[in-house]
Design a protein around this motif. Sequence first.
Motif, PDB file in Angstrom:
ATOM      1  N   VAL A   5      37.761  48.557  31.692  1.00  0.00           N
ATOM      2  CA  VAL A   5      37.628  49.247  32.982  1.00  0.00           C
ATOM      3  C   VAL A   5      37.324  48.239  34.085  1.00  0.00           C
ATOM      4  N   GLU A   6      36.440  47.301  33.800  1.00  0.00           N
ATOM      5  CA  GLU A   6      36.137  46.268  34.791  1.00  0.00           C
ATOM      6  C   GLU A   6      37.378  45.442  35.103  1.00  0.00           C
ATOM      7  N   HIS A   7      38.189  45.171  34.098  1.00  0.00           N
ATOM      8  CA  HIS A   7      39.446  44.454  34.314  1.00  0.00           C
ATOM      9  C   HIS A   7      40.359  45.254  35.247  1.00  0.00           C
ATOM     10  N   LEU A   8      40.514  46.547  34.994  1.00  0.00           N
ATOM     11  CA  LEU A   8      41.335  47.369  35.880  1.00  0.00           C
ATOM     12  C   LEU A   8      40.795  47.349  37.307  1.00  0.00           C
ATOM     13  N   ALA A   9      39.484  47.391  37.431  1.00  0.00           N
ATOM     14  CA  ALA A   9      38.865  47.400  38.757  1.00  0.00           C
ATOM     15  C   ALA A   9      39.112  46.111  39.523  1.00  0.00           C
ATOM     16  N   SER A  10      39.419  45.030  38.814  1.00  0.00           N
ATOM     17  CA  SER A  10      39.588  43.727  39.450  1.00  0.00           C
ATOM     18  C   SER A  10      41.040  43.389  39.750  1.00  0.00           C
ATOM     19  N   LEU A  11      41.985  44.247  39.369  1.00  0.00           N
ATOM     20  CA  LEU A  11      43.397  43.869  39.429  1.00  0.00           C
ATOM     21  C   LEU A  11      43.881  43.556  40.839  1.00  0.00           C
ATOM     22  N   ALA A  12      43.386  44.266  41.824  1.00  0.00           N
ATOM     23  CA  ALA A  12      43.859  44.047  43.189  1.00  0.00           C
ATOM     24  C   ALA A  12      42.810  43.401  44.072  1.00  0.00           C
ATOM     25  N   ALA A  13      41.733  42.906  43.457  1.00  0.00           N
ATOM     26  CA  ALA A  13      40.669  42.285  44.247  1.00  0.00           C
ATOM     27  C   ALA A  13      41.095  40.903  44.722  1.00  0.00           C
ATOM     28  N   PRO A  14      40.616  40.468  45.886  1.00  0.00           N
ATOM     29  CA  PRO A  14      40.894  39.108  46.330  1.00  0.00           C
ATOM     30  C   PRO A  14      40.373  38.094  45.321  1.00  0.00           C
ATOM     31  N   ALA A  15      41.071  37.000  45.160  1.00  0.00           N
ATOM     32  CA  ALA A  15      40.649  35.964  44.229  1.00  0.00           C
ATOM     33  C   ALA A  15      39.233  35.508  44.555  1.00  0.00           C
ATOM     34  N   GLY A  16      38.395  35.401  43.522  1.00  0.00           N
ATOM     35  CA  GLY A  16      37.021  34.968  43.706  1.00  0.00           C
ATOM     36  C   GLY A  16      36.091  36.064  44.173  1.00  0.00           C
ATOM     37  N   ASP A  17      36.605  37.300  44.308  1.00  0.00           N
ATOM     38  CA  ASP A  17      35.775  38.393  44.821  1.00  0.00           C
ATOM     39  C   ASP A  17      36.007  39.651  43.987  1.00  0.00           C
ATOM     40  N   ALA A  18      36.101  39.474  42.661  1.00  0.00           N
ATOM     41  CA  ALA A  18      36.523  40.549  41.768  1.00  0.00           C
ATOM     42  C   ALA A  18      35.487  41.649  41.614  1.00  0.00           C
ATOM     43  N   THR A  19      34.226  41.376  41.969  1.00  0.00           N
ATOM     44  CA  THR A  19      33.180  42.370  41.724  1.00  0.00           C
ATOM     45  C   THR A  19      32.571  42.932  43.007  1.00  0.00           C
ATOM     46  N   ALA A  20      33.218  42.689  44.136  1.00  0.00           N
ATOM     47  CA  ALA A  20      32.678  43.208  45.395  1.00  0.00           C
ATOM     48  C   ALA A  20      32.899  44.711  45.485  1.00  0.00           C
ATOM     49  N   GLY A  21      31.837  45.445  45.860  1.00  0.00           N
ATOM     50  CA  GLY A  21      31.944  46.884  46.015  1.00  0.00           C
ATOM     51  C   GLY A  21      31.639  47.623  44.733  1.00  0.00           C
ATOM     52  N   ARG A  46      32.163  49.974  41.469  1.00  0.00           N
ATOM     53  CA  ARG A  46      33.286  49.941  40.528  1.00  0.00           C
ATOM     54  C   ARG A  46      34.233  51.120  40.717  1.00  0.00           C
ATOM     55  N   ARG A  47      33.722  52.304  40.987  1.00  0.00           N
ATOM     56  CA  ARG A  47      34.604  53.443  41.197  1.00  0.00           C
ATOM     57  C   ARG A  47      35.558  53.183  42.356  1.00  0.00           C
ATOM     58  N   GLN A  48      35.047  52.651  43.446  1.00  0.00           N
ATOM     59  CA  GLN A  48      35.899  52.357  44.593  1.00  0.00           C
ATOM     60  C   GLN A  48      36.906  51.260  44.259  1.00  0.00           C
ATOM     61  N   ARG A  49      36.460  50.267  43.504  1.00  0.00           N
ATOM     62  CA  ARG A  49      37.375  49.181  43.130  1.00  0.00           C
ATOM     63  C   ARG A  49      38.465  49.670  42.180  1.00  0.00           C
ATOM     64  N   VAL A  50      38.102  50.561  41.254  1.00  0.00           N
ATOM     65  CA  VAL A  50      39.110  51.140  40.355  1.00  0.00           C
ATOM     66  C   VAL A  50      40.169  51.888  41.157  1.00  0.00           C
ATOM     67  N   LEU A  51      39.747  52.733  42.076  1.00  0.00           N
ATOM     68  CA  LEU A  51      40.701  53.515  42.857  1.00  0.00           C
ATOM     69  C   LEU A  51      41.621  52.611  43.671  1.00  0.00           C
ATOM     70  N   ALA A  52      41.060  51.582  44.289  1.00  0.00           N
ATOM     71  CA  ALA A  52      41.879  50.673  45.099  1.00  0.00           C
ATOM     72  C   ALA A  52      42.847  49.887  44.223  1.00  0.00           C
ATOM     73  N   SER A  53      42.363  49.384  43.090  1.00  0.00           N
ATOM     74  CA  SER A  53      43.226  48.610  42.201  1.00  0.00           C
ATOM     75  C   SER A  53      44.337  49.465  41.622  1.00  0.00           C
ATOM     76  N   MET A  54      44.009  50.676  41.186  1.00  0.00           N
ATOM     77  CA  MET A  54      45.037  51.507  40.574  1.00  0.00           C
ATOM     78  C   MET A  54      46.050  51.999  41.598  1.00  0.00           C
ATOM     79  N   ALA A  55      45.649  52.142  42.850  1.00  0.00           N
ATOM     80  CA  ALA A  55      46.625  52.450  43.903  1.00  0.00           C
ATOM     81  C   ALA A  55      47.597  51.288  44.070  1.00  0.00           C
ATOM     82  N   ALA A  56      47.078  50.067  44.001  1.00  0.00           N
ATOM     83  CA  ALA A  56      47.942  48.892  44.084  1.00  0.00           C
ATOM     84  C   ALA A  56      48.845  48.789  42.860  1.00  0.00           C
ATOM     85  N   VAL A  57      48.316  49.114  41.688  1.00  0.00           N
ATOM     86  CA  VAL A  57      49.118  49.126  40.467  1.00  0.00           C
ATOM     87  C   VAL A  57      50.269  50.113  40.599  1.00  0.00           C
TER      88      VAL A  57
END
Length: 404
Positions: free
Chosen positions: A271-287, A289-300
Amino acid sequence: MTFDIGRVRAAYPALSDGYAYLDGAAGTQVPAAVIEAIAEAYRSGIGNVGGAFPASARSGAIVAECRQALADLTGAHPDGVILGPNMTTLTYRLADTLSRGWGPGDEVVVSRLDHDANIRPWVQAAGRRGATVRWAEADLATTELPAAQYGELLSERTRLVAVTAASNVVGTRPDVAAIAAAAHAVGALVYVDGVHATPHVPVDVGALGADFYATSAYKWSGPHIGTVVAEPALLESLHPDKLAPAPEGVPGRFERGTAAFADLAGVAAAVEHLASLAAPAGDATAGGRRQRVLASMAAVEEYETRLFAGLLDGLAAMNHVTLYGKAARRAPTAFFTVTGHSPRQVAARLADRQVNVWHGDNYAWELAGALGLRDSGGAVRAGLVHYNHQADVDRLLAAVAELA
């Protein structure tokens, strides 16, 4: 948000073997972070939960983190996350539990679009209780599942509606929210198979109207663990068979036997991997996790949609290929036959060219039968996931073109 396919692919050790892994609809490869999380759980020492020693406490922490991660993935509450070996096993368990209140005159509604794991458990449970099974039919020309038909299928005797969020062979994504609203209007529960949808789109079980939502981690870069999420209050009203000393509370009373604790650590890492898929390099854990998952999966979803369009266009341009599925909304999964070659022969020829695809009915038993494919070996299935890239698509199309 950006989607860097080079960075994404670099996370997967298995992709270094040079194959085009277009078999993701049956199970994905695993990133290094998931492998390391599983190994670290074993290296650190784990024990069964509830003990007075540190290894037991580590297992308890793994379970809690896994539930929270799955809640973040689906929009559920961690206290409503049931863990188990796979979706099929958990669905049978819930079918047995839910059907105890059914009897003659009661009805359940299943769909011909679904994977058999969201059909057979309900059909068999209904048969044991004398309940009636009603079928929602797919439009075979488009493989859409028209939501309007549920108005005729539902009644005040409907107890449960089982429907997929995405077909595992043709990719159709029905209007689950509309189907759920119709089901709730007559007091029925809704059981959604999210196994094929979860790897491809942002998931919000509340927006879908799912009373139960099932998914399997091995379809989205995790280990072989399944889950069903539901509102804790709903689970409190249900009483499955369990061992006398097993937990009485929820969700524990739905979980049989000792958990695969190291694999649960891998689920959280996935799940953490999915949350990091669309994160800027070096900033994979900002924000959060629920918000990061939604943003990453939208990009996916956006990335896969573009890639899939090229795959479909390429196959559609070949006169010796027949494609199945024309739904307006679909997961990136192609189901096709090749004139003069059985699906098994096509899969074998592609494997010789280092392209992995599946063949057969892929457990879409009812749909394959309705399409007239089941008795002739099914069809070929090529499914994209977020680590596939254009070279994979190009290699598939070149290999299929050679079969003309």
